[in-house]
Motif scaffolding. Structure first.
Motif, mmCIF file in Angstrom:
data_model
loop_
_atom_site.group_PDB
_atom_site.id
_atom_site.type_symbol
_atom_site.label_atom_id
_atom_site.label_comp_id
_atom_site.label_asym_id
_atom_site.label_seq_id
_atom_site.Cartn_x
_atom_site.Cartn_y
_atom_site.Cartn_z
ATOM 1 N N ARG A 1 7.797 6.413 -0.612
ATOM 2 C CA ARG A 1 7.883 5.871 0.741
ATOM 3 C C ARG A 1 8.603 4.541 0.817
ATOM 4 O O ARG A 1 8.991 4.117 1.898
ATOM 5 C CB ARG A 1 6.473 5.729 1.304
ATOM 6 C CG ARG A 1 5.876 7.066 1.511
ATOM 7 C CD ARG A 1 4.819 7.156 2.550
ATOM 8 N NE ARG A 1 4.401 5.935 3.159
ATOM 9 C CZ ARG A 1 3.170 5.777 3.612
ATOM 10 N NH1 ARG A 1 2.294 6.742 3.471
ATOM 11 N NH2 ARG A 1 2.836 4.676 4.204
ATOM 12 N N ALA B 1 0.828 -1.205 0.000
ATOM 13 C CA ALA B 1 0.000 0.000 0.000
ATOM 14 C C ALA B 1 0.860 1.251 0.000
ATOM 15 O O ALA B 1 0.486 2.274 -0.561
ATOM 16 C CB ALA B 1 -0.926 -0.015 1.222
ATOM 17 N N SER B 2 2.044 1.139 0.611
ATOM 18 C CA SER B 2 2.887 2.333 0.708
ATOM 19 C C SER B 2 3.468 2.723 -0.637
ATOM 20 O O SER B 2 3.968 3.834 -0.793
ATOM 21 C CB SER B 2 4.011 2.098 1.701
ATOM 22 O OG SER B 2 4.826 1.061 1.245
ATOM 23 N N ASP B 3 3.423 1.809 -1.619
ATOM 24 C CA ASP B 3 3.924 2.182 -2.935
ATOM 25 C C ASP B 3 2.881 2.937 -3.742
ATOM 26 O O ASP B 3 3.194 3.459 -4.804
ATOM 27 C CB ASP B 3 4.335 0.924 -3.706
ATOM 28 C CG ASP B 3 5.629 0.369 -3.163
ATOM 29 O OD1 ASP B 3 6.415 1.163 -2.640
ATOM 30 O OD2 ASP B 3 5.812 -0.846 -3.231
ATOM 31 N N ARG B 4 1.654 2.923 -3.257
ATOM 32 C CA ARG B 4 0.607 3.593 -4.026
ATOM 33 C C ARG B 4 0.279 4.965 -3.478
ATOM 34 O O ARG B 4 -0.567 5.657 -4.005
ATOM 35 C CB ARG B 4 -0.651 2.716 -4.037
ATOM 36 C CG ARG B 4 -0.561 1.608 -5.053
ATOM 37 C CD ARG B 4 -1.729 0.710 -4.996
ATOM 38 N NE ARG B 4 -1.560 -0.309 -3.961
ATOM 39 C CZ ARG B 4 -2.548 -0.736 -3.201
ATOM 40 N NH1 ARG B 4 -3.743 -0.236 -3.335
ATOM 41 N NH2 ARG B 4 -2.330 -1.660 -2.295
ATOM 42 N N VAL B 5 0.911 5.350 -2.376
ATOM 43 C CA VAL B 5 0.718 6.702 -1.862
ATOM 44 C C VAL B 5 2.090 7.351 -1.734
ATOM 45 O O VAL B 5 3.113 6.678 -1.659
ATOM 46 C CB VAL B 5 0.005 6.700 -0.491
ATOM 47 C CG1 VAL B 5 -1.433 6.327 -0.664
ATOM 48 C CG2 VAL B 5 0.712 5.785 0.457
ATOM 49 N N THR B 6 2.094 8.668 -1.729
ATOM 50 C CA THR B 6 3.354 9.393 -1.607
ATOM 51 C C THR B 6 3.198 10.463 -0.544
ATOM 52 O O THR B 6 2.087 10.882 -0.217
ATOM 53 C CB THR B 6 3.750 10.057 -2.927
ATOM 54 O OG1 THR B 6 2.603 10.729 -3.429
ATOM 55 C CG2 THR B 6 4.209 9.052 -3.927
ATOM 56 N N ASN B 7 4.331 10.883 -0.019
ATOM 57 C CA ASN B 7 4.334 11.961 0.953
ATOM 58 C C ASN B 7 4.299 13.289 0.231
ATOM 59 O O ASN B 7 5.190 13.574 -0.569
ATOM 60 C CB ASN B 7 5.611 11.914 1.793
ATOM 61 C CG ASN B 7 5.629 10.758 2.730
ATOM 62 O OD1 ASN B 7 4.570 10.307 3.176
ATOM 63 N ND2 ASN B 7 6.809 10.261 3.020
ATOM 64 N N THR C 1 9.130 12.229 -2.029
ATOM 65 C CA THR C 1 7.755 11.729 -2.072
ATOM 66 C C THR C 1 7.649 10.239 -1.806
ATOM 67 O O THR C 1 6.754 9.814 -1.081
ATOM 68 C CB THR C 1 7.128 12.007 -3.441
ATOM 69 O OG1 THR C 1 7.975 11.472 -4.437
ATOM 70 C CG2 THR C 1 6.973 13.486 -3.664
#
Lengths: 274, 155
Positions: B37, A153-159, B35
């Protein structure tokens, strides 16, 4: 600054040669695409057409090969830098980390092409060998060890994607502003060290005193080696020590980490886990 | 010696183009490291920034007709190799502790004044994952290893 616009035709025959080469490359790609097995359409005509196109491409290559020496390095530079930049963008935008690593490999190919055009032959080869051959394969090993299946899941969102994109774009704008302000007539930043180095005529430097090195000479790699092990010998030794320390450090961290983890786990188990 | 003779090693456009490519690579790497993660992709972005620097250095080297920039790039390469070795060890350690490559798994290390970052909405996978081929099992099935099972438990 007009980016890449300075690429002027080297000779009068440049345009026709470039056009011929473009047609040759396009027809080669088309013929390969037609010849490759595809799902769905697999007739006889596409194959014949592909063979025909391939023969035509070969002829075009032979024709253009005579004149390719005239094709300026600007065109080559444009192509390899486009490859590098586009695949770099794909590296940071790709969802799957494995694909990101593969795109990074393509970016490395482009970068090494840029280095070759800029006259750094040894570095172009070393980039491929060290980065694509060693570092990237290590990345892929870790990725495949860590993510056997699925997309986290963390690869589909960014900071903070918006803020970061704006920051990167603004940085690029500032950098290109200062690059555009460079001019050959402004020696304030450039002349003194270069002139000093050229006039000093370092005894260990292979460059003859009072001249700049011809970076495109045939023995460029040998001269680079001479420079490395002449003027920069101490730095080379220091880097050797650094490599050794990194090796020992990595091994030490791994072995201690494993021991620590096992101790932690056994204490957890003794602590009465279900 | 006139300055033009000194700077005749390469034309200015070549320098500018090289610097521009380097700047683009550096900016893209910066955006990536800010950006993304995934720890590994962050690392790839850092390498991208190093590549941009290398291209700029080589462009300057060509412009001045001097080996200084190329020598510096050799050192950049070696330090990058060291960095990759050490950092990958840490990434692997982090992975065996948390079972994830997500940098947000370590957000308990953040400053005390910062708020905890929470994923409010995770976009769905837009395309179904490709089915990768699997090897058919062959040979004698191995003895179950309690130690290995303990290691796997975290993953």
């Amino acid at each position: 600054m007009s980016l890449f616009a300075q690429a002027e035709p080297a000779t009068s025959g440049w345009l026709s040669t470039g056009l011929l080469l473009a047609i040759a490359v396009t027809s080669l790609a088309g013929s390969l695409w037609l010849l490759l097995p595809k799902a769905g359409r697999d007739g006889r005509w596409p194959r014949r057409l592909g063979t025909l196109l391939g023969v035509a491409a070969l002829g075009l290559f032979i024709v253009t090969g005579q004149r390719l020496g005239n094709l300026g390095e600007d065109a080559v530079f444009l192509i390899v830098s486009l490859v590098a930049v586009i695949s770099a963008a794909a590296t940071i935008t790709c969802r799957s980390p494995v694909y990101a690593a593969i795109w990074f490999a393509l970016c490395l190919a482009g970068v090494s092409g840029v280095l070759l055009v800029l006259g750094a032959q040894f570095l172009g080869v070393a980039t491929i060998v060290v980065y694509a051959g060693a570092i990237l394969v290590m990345f892929l090993f870790v990725l495949m060890l860590a993510q056997p299946s699925g997309l986290a899941a963390s690869d589909r969102v960014t900071n903070e994607p918006l803020l970061s994109a704006v920051a990167g774009a603004v940085l690029l704008g500032l950098l290109s502003l200062s690059i555009g302000r460079l001019s050959a007539e402004d020696p304030a930043c450039c002349r003194p060290p270069s002139k000093a180095a050229a006039l000093a005529g370092e005894p260990t430097s292979p460059a003859p005193a009072g001249e700049t090195v011809d970076l495109l000479a045939a023995d460029q790699v040998a001269r680079l080696g001479g420079e490395l092990f002449g003027r920069h010998l101490v730095a080379v030794e220091a880097v050797g020590v650094l490599l050794l320390v990194a090796l020992i450090g990595a091994i030490a961290v791994v072995s201690h980490g494993l021991e620590g983890d096992q101790a932690e786990r056994s204490s957890l188990q003794e602590g009465g886990r279900p | 010696m006139t300055p033009t003779a000194l700077f005749a090693a390469a034309p200015l456009p070549l320098l500018q183009n090289g610097l521009m490519v380097g700047a683009i690579l550096f900016s893209l790497g910066l955006v990536g490291i800010l950006t993304r993660r995934n720890l590994i992709v962050m690392f790839l972005s850092a390498e991208l920034m190093l590549q941009g620097i290398s291209v700029s250095l080589v462009a300057w080297s060509r412009y001045h007709g001097d080996f200084g920039g190329q020598v510096l790039v050799v050192f950049v390469l070696s330090v990058a190799a060291c960095e990759a070795a050490v950092a990958l060890v840490f990434v692997l350690q982090a992975f065996t502790r948390t079972g994830r490559l997500d940098s947000a798994a370590w957000q308990s290390l953040r400053e005390a004044s910062l708020a905890r970052s929470v994923d409010h909405e995770i976009p769905a996978i837009d395309a179904p994952l490709p089915i990768f081929p699997r090897l058919t099992p062959a040979g004698v099935s191995p003895e179950p290893d309690a130690d290995a099972a303990l290691q796997r438990e975290h993953v």
